[in-house]
Design an enzyme around this catalytic site. Structure first.
Site, PDB file in Angstrom:
ATOM      1  N   THR A   1      46.412  85.441 -56.779  1.00 30.72           N
ATOM      2  CA  THR A   1      45.614  85.805 -57.517  1.00 30.72           C
ATOM      3  C   THR A   1      45.019  86.655 -57.717  1.00 30.72           C
ATOM      4  OG1 THR A   1      47.008  83.472 -59.054  1.00 30.72           O
ATOM      5  CG2 THR A   1      45.288  85.147 -60.287  1.00 30.72           C
TER       6      THR A   1
ATOM      7  N   HIS B   1      44.973  90.182 -56.955  1.00 29.96           N
ATOM      8  CA  HIS B   1      45.075  90.826 -58.088  1.00 29.96           C
ATOM      9  C   HIS B   1      43.814  91.582 -58.857  1.00 29.96           C
ATOM     10  CE1 HIS B   1      50.041  90.282 -58.249  1.00 29.96           C
ATOM     11  NE2 HIS B   1      49.791  89.843 -58.366  1.00 29.96           N
TER      12      HIS B   1
ATOM     13  N   GLU C   1      40.688  78.447 -56.142  1.00 33.80           N
ATOM     14  CA  GLU C   1      41.182  76.974 -55.509  1.00 33.80           C
ATOM     15  C   GLU C   1      39.740  77.233 -54.794  1.00 33.80           C
ATOM     16  OE1 GLU C   1      43.689  78.948 -52.861  1.00 33.80           O
ATOM     17  OE2 GLU C   1      44.487  79.559 -54.664  1.00 33.80           O
TER      18      GLU C   1
ATOM     19  N   CYS D   1      46.540  71.551 -72.402  1.00 34.00           N
ATOM     20  CA  CYS D   1      45.705  70.710 -73.710  1.00 34.00           C
ATOM     21  C   CYS D   1      45.356  69.790 -74.117  1.00 34.00           C
ATOM     22  CB  CYS D   1      46.567  71.529 -74.408  1.00 34.00           C
ATOM     23  SG  CYS D   1      48.235  71.224 -75.054  1.00 34.00           S
TER      24      CYS D   1
ATOM     25  N   CYS E   1      50.166  68.775 -75.819  1.00 35.14           N
ATOM     26  CA  CYS E   1      51.510  69.873 -76.133  1.00 35.14           C
ATOM     27  C   CYS E   1      52.764  68.560 -76.039  1.00 35.14           C
ATOM     28  CB  CYS E   1      52.025  70.673 -75.555  1.00 35.14           C
ATOM     29  SG  CYS E   1      51.732  70.803 -74.323  1.00 35.14           S
TER      30      CYS E   1
ATOM     31  N   CYS F   1      52.371  72.315 -68.829  1.00 33.92           N
ATOM     32  CA  CYS F   1      51.592  73.286 -70.292  1.00 33.92           C
ATOM     33  C   CYS F   1      52.030  74.423 -71.233  1.00 33.92           C
ATOM     34  CB  CYS F   1      50.234  72.257 -70.135  1.00 33.92           C
ATOM     35  SG  CYS F   1      49.169  72.592 -72.274  1.00 33.92           S
TER      36      CYS F   1
ATOM     37  N   LEU G   1      56.977  84.148 -57.382  1.00 33.32           N
ATOM     38  CA  LEU G   1      57.387  84.922 -58.869  1.00 33.32           C
ATOM     39  C   LEU G   1      57.016  86.440 -58.351  1.00 33.32           C
ATOM     40  CD1 LEU G   1      53.903  83.152 -60.182  1.00 33.32           C
ATOM     41  CD2 LEU G   1      56.122  82.461 -60.524  1.00 33.32           C
TER      42      LEU G   1
ATOM     43  N   THR H   1      56.466  75.087 -60.263  1.00 31.96           N
ATOM     44  CA  THR H   1      54.736  75.798 -60.453  1.00 31.96           C
ATOM     45  C   THR H   1      53.711  74.901 -60.406  1.00 31.96           C
ATOM     46  OG1 THR H   1      54.027  77.112 -62.792  1.00 31.96           O
ATOM     47  CG2 THR H   1      55.359  75.445 -62.838  1.00 31.96           C
TER      48      THR H   1
HETATM   49 ZN    ZN Z   1      45.667  80.259 -56.564  1.00 33.29          ZN
HETATM   50 ZN    ZN Z   2      49.714  70.720 -73.147  1.00 33.57          ZN
END
Ligand code: ZN
Ligand code: ZN
Length: 353
Positions: free
Chosen positions: A46, A49, A70, A99, A102, A113, A273, A297
């Site tokens: 990430t 990116h 991390e 959150c 949910c 989440c 991904l 995930t």
């Molecule tokens: Zn990572």
């Molecule tokens: Zn949630």
């Protein structure tokens, strides 16, 4: 705290690169947050990116933003509503901010989440001297776990979550992708009692580390054709194919090849991904095989974390071969460049250096 500013890596402009700054404000601590002095941080895909300002980053970040997610460090302040952690605790960070209200959060699946926020993407990150983040995302470390290993627990959690989902004990397992997470997965599959482990990648240097982590045989899928790779795997598995295939690449060719190497009734775990829709012959890949396909995930909060600690403490698993380099935070660009030039393993950044 006396000081008001800190050092950190800031993504301020919508273009390639980032800035090392010494005048960033030390983040505020909300009632349910903790402030952590970062002792070690690790670079993730990430973050690549973000530094390269790819489409993925453009769609998600609001600039300016300190990135990095991390990490491990010491708690130096706690919010008024935090009672489960105290100043002086050593913690690692869970990237995913749930959150807590949910359906998924309420049914103990906070890692998935519906309103997920990500540290270092939606909220200020860890490539800095200090990070403020929700106490819900802190995982307490005991003194046996170094900060460096603490910073690698989050990606290790992705590896372990994938291997765990594959229920690999006694199975022939094929792991696609030998980036840091795939390499950790090889070690985790070994720790979880896989029968034989096969690792596939396009870089020999990474495959060499896979052997050190416990792979019985490796496949360089660039050096051989898809048919050759499949023939090799069949040879290794008495003509059966792999019981479990775990993909950490998200690469279309790897996924297609992986399904081709999966035995009938086998299990395919998808962790990597794909960046766009991919074509797959579902009839042969899944239906006729009666294959089980599972998406995975992140990591369970916090069952997977406990599982990682158990593996680190009670198996042969070592993080050492997976550690690609350790850099002072100010030299972050050298660490990124090492990754871009194909140096295998996880790169760590140390703010205190
Ligand atoms: Zn990572
Ligand atoms: Zn949630």
């Amino acid at each position: 705290m006396e000081r008001k500013t800190m050092k950190g890596v800031l993504k301020s402009l919508p273009q390639e690169g980032a800035e090392y700054r010494e005048d960033l404000p030390i983040p505020e601590v909300g009632p349910r947050d903790i402030l952590v002095k970062v002792q070690a941080a690790a670079i993730c895909g990430t973050d690549q990116h973000i530094i390269n300002w790819t489409e993925y980053a453009k769609q998600r970040l609001t600039l300016p933003m300190v990135f990095g997610h991390e990490f491990a460090g010491d708690v130096v302040a706690v919010g008024s509503d935090v009672h489960e952690l105290s100043v002086g605790d050593r913690v690692a960070g869970e990237t995913h901010i749930p959150c807590n209200h949910c359906y998924m959060c309420k049914t103990n699946r906070r890692h998935n989440c519906a309103n997920m926020k990500i540290i270092g993407v939606h909220a200020p990150g860890a490539f800095a001297e200090y990070i403020s983040f929700p106490a819900d995302c802190a995982y307490k470390l005991d003194d046996d776990i170094s900060y460096e290993i603490g910073a690698m627990l989050e990606p290790m959690g992705v590896a372990v979550h994938g291997v765990s989902a594959g229920e690999v004990k006694g199975c022939n397992v094929l792991i696609f992708g030998c980036g840091p997470i795939g390499l950790m997965a090889v070690g985790a599959a070994r720790a979880m009692g896989a029968k034989k482990i096969f690792a596939a990648d396009v870089f020999d240097a990474k495959l060499e580390i896979a052997k050190v982590m416990g792979a019985d045989a490796v496949l360089n899928t660039r050096a051989m054709s898809a048919d050759e790779a499949r023939a090799k795997l069949l040879e290794y598995t008495d003509g059966m194919g792999a019981d479990v295939v775990i993909d950490y690449t998200g690469n279309a060719a790897a996924l297609q090849q992986g399904f081709g190497m999966l035995r009938k009734n086998g299990t395919f775990i998808m962790v990597g991904l794909p960046d766009k829709p991919i074509a797959l012959d579902l009839t042969d890949a899944i239906v006729y095989k009666e294959a089980t396909v599972k998406g995975v995930t992140g990591r369970l909060m916090y069952e997977t974390w406990d599982e990682c600690i158990d593996i680190l403490k009670n198996s042969e698993f070592s993080m050492e071969p997976v550690t690609g380099g350790v850099y002072p935070l100010s030299n972050y660009m050298d660490a990124f460049n090492a990754i871009f030039s194909g140096v295998p393993g996880k790169m760590l950044l140390i703010p205190g250096k």
